[in-house]
Write a protein that holds these residues in place. Structure first.
Motif, mmCIF file in Angstrom:
data_model
loop_
_atom_site.group_PDB
_atom_site.id
_atom_site.type_symbol
_atom_site.label_atom_id
_atom_site.label_comp_id
_atom_site.label_asym_id
_atom_site.label_seq_id
_atom_site.Cartn_x
_atom_site.Cartn_y
_atom_site.Cartn_z
ATOM 1 N N ASN A 104 24.244 51.336 13.150
ATOM 2 C CA ASN A 104 23.770 51.161 11.779
ATOM 3 C C ASN A 104 24.931 51.175 10.787
ATOM 4 O O ASN A 104 24.962 50.366 9.847
ATOM 5 N N ILE A 105 25.886 52.078 10.995
ATOM 6 C CA ILE A 105 27.073 52.116 10.135
ATOM 7 C C ILE A 105 27.852 50.807 10.245
ATOM 8 O O ILE A 105 28.319 50.248 9.236
ATOM 9 N N LYS A 106 27.995 50.301 11.460
ATOM 10 C CA LYS A 106 28.702 49.030 11.652
ATOM 11 C C LYS A 106 28.015 47.897 10.900
ATOM 12 O O LYS A 106 28.677 47.057 10.285
ATOM 13 N N ARG A 107 26.692 47.902 10.927
ATOM 14 C CA ARG A 107 25.936 46.857 10.225
ATOM 15 C C ARG A 107 26.106 46.977 8.714
ATOM 16 O O ARG A 107 26.348 45.984 8.022
ATOM 17 N N LEU A 108 26.015 48.195 8.210
ATOM 18 C CA LEU A 108 26.085 48.407 6.760
ATOM 19 C C LEU A 108 27.478 48.130 6.199
ATOM 20 O O LEU A 108 27.611 47.702 5.052
ATOM 21 N N HIS A 109 28.505 48.389 7.022
ATOM 22 C CA HIS A 109 29.880 48.269 6.535
ATOM 23 C C HIS A 109 30.622 47.071 7.126
ATOM 24 O O HIS A 109 31.843 46.972 6.986
ATOM 25 N N ASN A 110 29.887 46.160 7.752
ATOM 26 C CA ASN A 110 30.477 44.930 8.291
ATOM 27 C C ASN A 110 31.647 45.223 9.233
ATOM 28 O O ASN A 110 32.706 44.601 9.158
ATOM 29 N N ILE A 111 31.450 46.197 10.130
ATOM 30 C CA ILE A 111 32.487 46.560 11.089
ATOM 31 C C ILE A 111 32.232 45.823 12.396
ATOM 32 O O ILE A 111 31.147 45.914 12.971
ATOM 33 N N SER A 112 33.222 45.111 12.865
ATOM 34 C CA SER A 112 33.083 44.345 14.098
ATOM 35 C C SER A 112 33.588 45.143 15.280
ATOM 36 O O SER A 112 34.615 45.825 15.200
ATOM 37 N N SER A 113 32.867 45.070 16.410
ATOM 38 C CA SER A 113 33.306 45.745 17.638
ATOM 39 C C SER A 113 34.415 44.979 18.332
ATOM 40 O O SER A 113 35.217 45.542 19.060
ATOM 41 N N SER A 114 34.436 43.683 18.130
ATOM 42 C CA SER A 114 35.440 42.865 18.802
ATOM 43 C C SER A 114 36.663 42.728 17.905
ATOM 44 O O SER A 114 36.679 43.156 16.756
ATOM 45 N N ASN A 115 37.702 42.113 18.452
ATOM 46 C CA ASN A 115 38.912 41.891 17.678
ATOM 47 C C ASN A 115 38.859 40.577 16.915
ATOM 48 O O ASN A 115 39.836 40.184 16.281
ATOM 49 N N SER A 116 37.719 39.896 17.005
ATOM 50 C CA SER A 116 37.520 38.660 16.262
ATOM 51 C C SER A 116 36.445 38.890 15.205
ATOM 52 O O SER A 116 35.331 39.310 15.506
ATOM 53 N N ILE A 117 36.794 38.642 13.953
ATOM 54 C CA ILE A 117 35.882 38.863 12.837
ATOM 55 C C ILE A 117 35.536 37.521 12.211
ATOM 56 O O ILE A 117 36.430 36.732 11.882
ATOM 57 N N GLU A 118 34.251 37.251 12.034
ATOM 58 C CA GLU A 118 33.834 36.011 11.379
ATOM 59 C C GLU A 118 34.077 36.131 9.879
ATOM 60 O O GLU A 118 33.538 37.010 9.217
ATOM 61 N N ILE A 119 34.909 35.249 9.354
ATOM 62 C CA ILE A 119 35.196 35.243 7.917
ATOM 63 C C ILE A 119 34.113 34.473 7.189
ATOM 64 O O ILE A 119 33.562 34.920 6.186
ATOM 65 N N SER A 120 33.820 33.312 7.686
ATOM 66 C CA SER A 120 32.723 32.473 7.186
ATOM 67 C C SER A 120 32.382 31.502 8.302
ATOM 68 O O SER A 120 32.878 31.635 9.414
ATOM 69 N N ASN A 121 31.551 30.527 8.012
ATOM 70 C CA ASN A 121 31.091 29.610 9.048
ATOM 71 C C ASN A 121 32.268 28.922 9.753
ATOM 72 O O ASN A 121 33.027 28.178 9.134
ATOM 73 N N LYS A 122 32.426 29.241 11.048
ATOM 74 C CA LYS A 122 33.433 28.637 11.919
ATOM 75 C C LYS A 122 34.865 28.986 11.524
ATOM 76 O O LYS A 122 35.814 28.299 11.919
ATOM 77 N N ILE A 123 35.040 30.055 10.775
ATOM 78 C CA ILE A 123 36.381 30.551 10.447
ATOM 79 C C ILE A 123 36.455 31.999 10.901
ATOM 80 O O ILE A 123 35.607 32.811 10.525
ATOM 81 N N TYR A 124 37.481 32.339 11.709
ATOM 82 C CA TYR A 124 37.553 33.665 12.315
ATOM 83 C C TYR A 124 38.942 34.269 12.145
ATOM 84 O O TYR A 124 39.953 33.555 12.163
ATOM 85 N N LEU A 125 38.956 35.589 12.009
ATOM 86 C CA LEU A 125 40.195 36.364 12.011
ATOM 87 C C LEU A 125 40.310 37.065 13.350
ATOM 88 O O LEU A 125 39.391 37.766 13.763
ATOM 89 N N ASN A 126 41.430 36.876 14.034
ATOM 90 C CA ASN A 126 41.696 37.592 15.280
ATOM 91 C C ASN A 126 42.714 38.684 14.988
ATOM 92 O O ASN A 126 43.872 38.392 14.675
ATOM 93 N N LYS A 127 42.291 39.951 15.088
ATOM 94 C CA LYS A 127 43.155 41.073 14.725
ATOM 95 C C LYS A 127 44.254 41.303 15.755
ATOM 96 O O LYS A 127 45.302 41.869 15.428
#
Length: 219
Positions: free
Chosen positions: A114-137
């Motif tokens: 629930n915290i991850k959902r509320l705070h936009n925390i991603s479990s993976s090292n790839s975060i969706e920035i917007s449609n088809k744009i991703y940040l790889n940490k």
């Protein structure tokens, strides 16, 4: 996720740490309030799990100090303090959730999700920035339009913080405190340069400059 666990019961600390690591989290465990305080001011975390009745600095005092100093990392109290006034004190000190001991590990998992959902925390090292744009940490890259664009470590961390706080105004001071975590603080122009570089990659409208306030990631 990078999780800070403060729990002074050796057995419970080990049980929670092993469980969280089995769920592919990176866990730093400490046993006293001052240990937690030192490490939180030197490293960044996605989540803090805090016992209350711990040596030196109790959990309520610790979190209140962190919030006063601009640390906004989500926090869940794990505590045997069951009274209503304890719960009230916990939320007033700045926690995001409050779990009474004893608890099932499954309940902890649900609260974390629930915290991850509320705070936009991603479990993976790839975060969706917007449609088809991703940040790889891991690789410090932004993948956009089938292109891979390399960025600096701090640019990645600034962007991740803005994404977590999407549609909220974030000041330069807040970025400095939460991204640099009491490393040598950057000058404001350095952060502005990182933002400028990110806007060149993502588009001018991706990060809005709010005059006199700071920046807002525009989802």
């Amino acid at each position: 996720m990078k999780i800070l666990l403060l729990e002074d019961d050796l057995i419970l600390n080990e049980i929670i740490q092993e469980h969280l690591m089995e769920m592919n989290n990176s866990v730093t465990s400490v046993f006293t309030g001052d240990e937690a305080q030192d490490i939180i001011y030197s490293k960044t975390f996605d989540l803090m799990l805090l016992d209350v009745n711990v040596p030196n600095i109790n959990g309520f005092e610790l979190l209140e100090d962190l919030r006063k100093n601009g640390i906004k990392t989500p926090a869940i109290f794990l505590t045997s303090a069951h009274l209503l006034e304890d719960i009230e004190k916990g939320f007033k000190s700045g926690c995001d959730d409050y779990i009474k001991k004893p608890f099932e590990l499954k309940e902890l998992d649900l609260r974390i999700e629930n915290i991850k959902r509320l705070h936009n925390i991603s479990s993976s090292n790839s975060i969706e920035i917007s449609n088809k744009i991703y940040l790889n940490k891991d690789t410090l890259t932004i993948n956009k339009d089938a292109k891979t664009i390399h960025i600096a470590q701090k640019e990645s961390e600034v962007l991740e913080y803005l994404i977590k706080n999407r549609n909220k105004s974030v000041s330069i001071e807040e970025l400095s405190i939460n991204v640099w975590a009491y490393e040598e603080a950057p000058i404001a122009s350095t952060i502005r340069t990182y933002i400028k570089n990110l806007r060149k990659i993502l588009g001018e409208d991706s990060i809005i400059n709010i005059r006199g306030v700071g920046y807002r990631f525009n989802s």
